[in-house]
Design a protein around this motif. Structure first.
Motif, PDB file in Angstrom:
ATOM      1  N   GLY A  56       0.902  -0.928   0.037  1.00 17.24           N
ATOM      2  CA  GLY A  56      -0.109   0.006  -0.122  1.00 17.24           C
ATOM      3  C   GLY A  56       0.872   1.214   0.040  1.00 17.24           C
ATOM      4  N   GLU A  57       1.905   1.144   0.216  1.00 20.93           N
ATOM      5  CA  GLU A  57       2.867   2.465   0.095  1.00 20.93           C
ATOM      6  C   GLU A  57       3.594   2.579  -1.209  1.00 20.93           C
ATOM      7  OE1 GLU A  57       4.105   2.749   5.031  1.00 20.93           O
ATOM      8  OE2 GLU A  57       5.329   1.637   3.789  1.00 20.93           O
ATOM      9  N   LEU A  58       4.412   3.665  -1.343  1.00 19.62           N
ATOM     10  CA  LEU A  58       4.903   3.884  -2.472  1.00 19.62           C
ATOM     11  C   LEU A  58       6.551   4.301  -2.162  1.00 19.62           C
ATOM     12  CD1 LEU A  58       2.465   6.873  -3.653  1.00 19.62           C
ATOM     13  CD2 LEU A  58       3.543   5.112  -5.188  1.00 19.62           C
ATOM     14  N   VAL A  59       7.452   4.085  -3.143  1.00 21.09           N
ATOM     15  CA  VAL A  59       8.659   4.442  -3.033  1.00 21.09           C
ATOM     16  C   VAL A  59       9.017   5.099  -4.179  1.00 21.09           C
ATOM     17  CG1 VAL A  59       9.413   2.071  -3.635  1.00 21.09           C
ATOM     18  CG2 VAL A  59      11.124   3.626  -2.145  1.00 21.09           C
ATOM     19  N   GLY A  60       9.887   6.013  -4.175  1.00 19.01           N
ATOM     20  CA  GLY A  60      10.513   6.614  -5.380  1.00 19.01           C
ATOM     21  C   GLY A  60       9.651   7.587  -6.169  1.00 19.01           C
ATOM     22  N   GLU A  61       8.742   8.114  -5.235  1.00 22.18           N
ATOM     23  CA  GLU A  61       7.639   8.858  -5.832  1.00 22.18           C
ATOM     24  C   GLU A  61       7.900  10.344  -6.307  1.00 22.18           C
ATOM     25  OE1 GLU A  61       8.165   9.578  -1.491  1.00 22.18           O
ATOM     26  OE2 GLU A  61       7.794   7.690  -2.375  1.00 22.18           O
ATOM     27  N   THR A  62       9.420  10.711  -5.816  1.00 22.69           N
ATOM     28  CA  THR A  62       9.534  12.086  -6.304  1.00 22.69           C
ATOM     29  C   THR A  62       9.924  11.866  -7.907  1.00 22.69           C
ATOM     30  OG1 THR A  62      12.201  11.576  -5.794  1.00 22.69           O
ATOM     31  CG2 THR A  62      10.761  12.826  -4.030  1.00 22.69           C
ATOM     32  N   ALA A  63      10.304  10.882  -8.408  1.00 30.58           N
ATOM     33  CA  ALA A  63      10.558  10.598  -9.806  1.00 30.58           C
ATOM     34  C   ALA A  63       9.249  10.891 -10.805  1.00 30.58           C
ATOM     35  CB  ALA A  63      10.980   9.084 -10.095  1.00 30.58           C
ATOM     36  N   LEU A  64       8.120  10.998  -9.999  1.00 27.45           N
ATOM     37  CA  LEU A  64       6.894  11.181 -10.644  1.00 27.45           C
ATOM     38  C   LEU A  64       6.615  12.725 -10.811  1.00 27.45           C
ATOM     39  CD1 LEU A  64       4.457   8.702  -9.230  1.00 27.45           C
ATOM     40  CD2 LEU A  64       5.863   8.421 -11.141  1.00 27.45           C
ATOM     41  N   PHE A  65       7.577  13.544 -10.208  1.00 25.79           N
ATOM     42  CA  PHE A  65       7.335  15.003 -10.216  1.00 25.79           C
ATOM     43  C   PHE A  65       8.648  15.706 -10.642  1.00 25.79           C
ATOM     44  CE2 PHE A  65       4.424  13.238  -7.140  1.00 25.79           C
ATOM     45  CZ  PHE A  65       3.226  13.438  -7.588  1.00 25.79           C
ATOM     46  N   THR A  66       9.519  15.059 -11.099  1.00 29.06           N
ATOM     47  CA  THR A  66      10.721  15.811 -11.270  1.00 29.06           C
ATOM     48  C   THR A  66      11.563  14.765 -12.497  1.00 29.06           C
ATOM     49  OG1 THR A  66      12.307  14.557  -9.666  1.00 29.06           O
ATOM     50  CG2 THR A  66      11.260  16.761  -9.134  1.00 29.06           C
ATOM     51  N   THR A  67      12.299  15.681 -13.431  1.00 30.31           N
ATOM     52  CA  THR A  67      13.122  14.839 -14.263  1.00 30.31           C
ATOM     53  C   THR A  67      14.633  15.085 -13.835  1.00 30.31           C
ATOM     54  OG1 THR A  67      12.885  16.832 -15.658  1.00 30.31           O
ATOM     55  CG2 THR A  67      11.190  14.965 -15.907  1.00 30.31           C
ATOM     56  N   GLY A  68      15.237  14.016 -14.574  1.00 21.88           N
ATOM     57  CA  GLY A  68      16.913  14.219 -14.195  1.00 21.88           C
ATOM     58  C   GLY A  68      17.037  13.875 -12.893  1.00 21.88           C
ATOM     59  N   GLY A  69      16.195  13.291 -11.847  1.00 19.83           N
ATOM     60  CA  GLY A  69      16.554  12.997 -10.685  1.00 19.83           C
ATOM     61  C   GLY A  69      17.456  11.811 -10.473  1.00 19.83           C
ATOM     62  N   ARG A  70      18.220  11.583  -9.305  1.00 19.49           N
ATOM     63  CA  ARG A  70      18.973  10.572  -9.234  1.00 19.49           C
ATOM     64  C   ARG A  70      18.143   9.828  -7.819  1.00 19.49           C
ATOM     65  NH1 ARG A  70      21.638   8.865 -13.385  1.00 19.49           N
ATOM     66  NH2 ARG A  70      22.226  10.726 -14.408  1.00 19.49           N
ATOM     67  N   ARG A  71      18.512   8.375  -7.701  1.00 19.77           N
ATOM     68  CA  ARG A  71      18.018   7.631  -6.598  1.00 19.77           C
ATOM     69  C   ARG A  71      18.860   8.092  -5.506  1.00 19.77           C
ATOM     70  NH1 ARG A  71      12.902   6.335  -8.040  1.00 19.77           N
ATOM     71  NH2 ARG A  71      12.857   5.180 -10.024  1.00 19.77           N
ATOM     72  N   SER A  72      18.056   8.161  -4.179  1.00 18.44           N
ATOM     73  CA  SER A  72      18.808   8.522  -2.988  1.00 18.44           C
ATOM     74  C   SER A  72      19.268   7.406  -2.272  1.00 18.44           C
ATOM     75  CB  SER A  72      18.002   9.710  -2.242  1.00 18.44           C
ATOM     76  OG  SER A  72      16.850   9.195  -1.826  1.00 18.44           O
ATOM     77  N   ALA A  73      18.423   6.336  -2.553  1.00 16.36           N
ATOM     78  CA  ALA A  73      18.622   4.955  -1.976  1.00 16.36           C
ATOM     79  C   ALA A  73      18.592   3.674  -2.856  1.00 16.36           C
ATOM     80  CB  ALA A  73      17.630   4.907  -0.563  1.00 16.36           C
ATOM     81  N   THR A  74      19.122   2.871  -2.305  1.00 14.33           N
ATOM     82  CA  THR A  74      18.925   1.485  -3.027  1.00 14.33           C
ATOM     83  C   THR A  74      17.739   0.733  -2.492  1.00 14.33           C
ATOM     84  OG1 THR A  74      21.270   0.764  -3.724  1.00 14.33           O
ATOM     85  CG2 THR A  74      19.949  -0.967  -3.499  1.00 14.33           C
ATOM     86  N   VAL A  75      16.789   0.289  -3.175  1.00 16.30           N
ATOM     87  CA  VAL A  75      15.542  -0.131  -2.744  1.00 16.30           C
ATOM     88  C   VAL A  75      15.580  -1.814  -3.048  1.00 16.30           C
ATOM     89  CG1 VAL A  75      12.913  -0.389  -2.744  1.00 16.30           C
ATOM     90  CG2 VAL A  75      14.311   1.936  -2.810  1.00 16.30           C
ATOM     91  N   ARG A  76      15.487  -2.842  -2.052  1.00 18.11           N
ATOM     92  CA  ARG A  76      15.258  -4.163  -2.344  1.00 18.11           C
ATOM     93  C   ARG A  76      14.294  -4.877  -1.660  1.00 18.11           C
ATOM     94  NH1 ARG A  76      21.226  -4.069   0.256  1.00 18.11           N
ATOM     95  NH2 ARG A  76      20.506  -4.263   2.373  1.00 18.11           N
ATOM     96  N   ALA A  77      13.892  -6.044  -2.235  1.00 16.51           N
ATOM     97  CA  ALA A  77      12.819  -6.810  -1.562  1.00 16.51           C
ATOM     98  C   ALA A  77      13.164  -7.336  -0.360  1.00 16.51           C
ATOM     99  CB  ALA A  77      12.388  -7.758  -2.627  1.00 16.51           C
ATOM    100  N   LYS A  78      12.592  -7.174   0.667  1.00 14.28           N
ATOM    101  CA  LYS A  78      12.748  -8.130   2.012  1.00 14.28           C
ATOM    102  C   LYS A  78      12.355  -9.370   1.960  1.00 14.28           C
ATOM    103  CE  LYS A  78      12.768  -6.244   5.843  1.00 14.28           C
ATOM    104  NZ  LYS A  78      12.195  -5.667   7.199  1.00 14.28           N
ATOM    105  N   GLU A  79      11.249  -9.794   1.026  1.00 12.50           N
ATOM    106  CA  GLU A  79      10.365 -10.960   0.914  1.00 12.50           C
ATOM    107  C   GLU A  79       9.931 -10.954  -0.491  1.00 12.50           C
ATOM    108  OE1 GLU A  79       6.155  -9.803   2.905  1.00 12.50           O
ATOM    109  OE2 GLU A  79       7.948 -10.064   4.328  1.00 12.50           O
TER     110      GLU A  79
END
Length: 159
Positions: A56-79
């Motif tokens: 139900g939660e979002l991650v990386g949502e700033t990519a929806l509103f800006t262009t040319g941005g960089r990921r501030s974290a690595t996101v990986r599956a816990k399960e």
């Protein structure tokens, strides 16, 4: 949710699988449908988990509103995790779609909660680092600051 599924791309991640890599171009957000992700920040060879993203939660949502941005974290599956990937193109092309409007409201709620959490963490660090004020016996409540400006000067210092 069914309407959103037609707009985005479904993806499945296995435990440990990386969905986003710190420093990469931010080109989409993920809505977690099932499972859990974790956000990890690496610095000088050390990793720190900075958040858990649940169904139900979002991650990386700033990519929806800006262009040319960089990921501030690595996101990986816990399960085992199922997500819906959404791009800024999908968002901007469907501004009047009720599903997108709902998602935007949901994003504002998510971002507000994260800001409150971050503010709380900053306050805790600040409280732990700040020397405790020493009150002189001669001080009384009569000398306490009366105006907001006086209170702010007392809190932050200054003339």
């Amino acid at each position: 949710l069914a309407e959103l599924a037609t707009l985005g791309k479904l993806c499945a991640l296995s435990p440990g699988e990386v969905a986003m890599t710190q420093g990469d171009e931010a080109d989409a957000a993920l809505l977690v449908l099932q499972g859990q992700l974790e956000a990890v920040v690496a610095k000088e060879g050390t990793e720190r988990v900075v958040g858990t993203i649940k169904a139900g939660e979002l991650v990386g949502e700033t990519a929806l509103f800006t262009t040319g941005g960089r990921r501030s974290a690595t996101v990986r599956a816990k399960e085992n995790t199922r997500c819906l990937a959404l791009s800024s193109r999908v968002m901007s092309a469907n501004l009047d779609n009720p599903a997108i409007i709902f998602l935007e409201i949901h994003m504002l709620s998510t971002m507000s909660r994260r800001i409150r959490s971050t503010n709380g963490a900053i306050q805790s660090i600040w409280d732990a680092a700040a020397p405790s004020p020493i009150r002189q016996p001669s001080q009384s409540r009569k000398t306490s600051p009366k105006t907001l400006t006086d209170r702010l000067r007392g809190l932050f210092g200054g003339d």
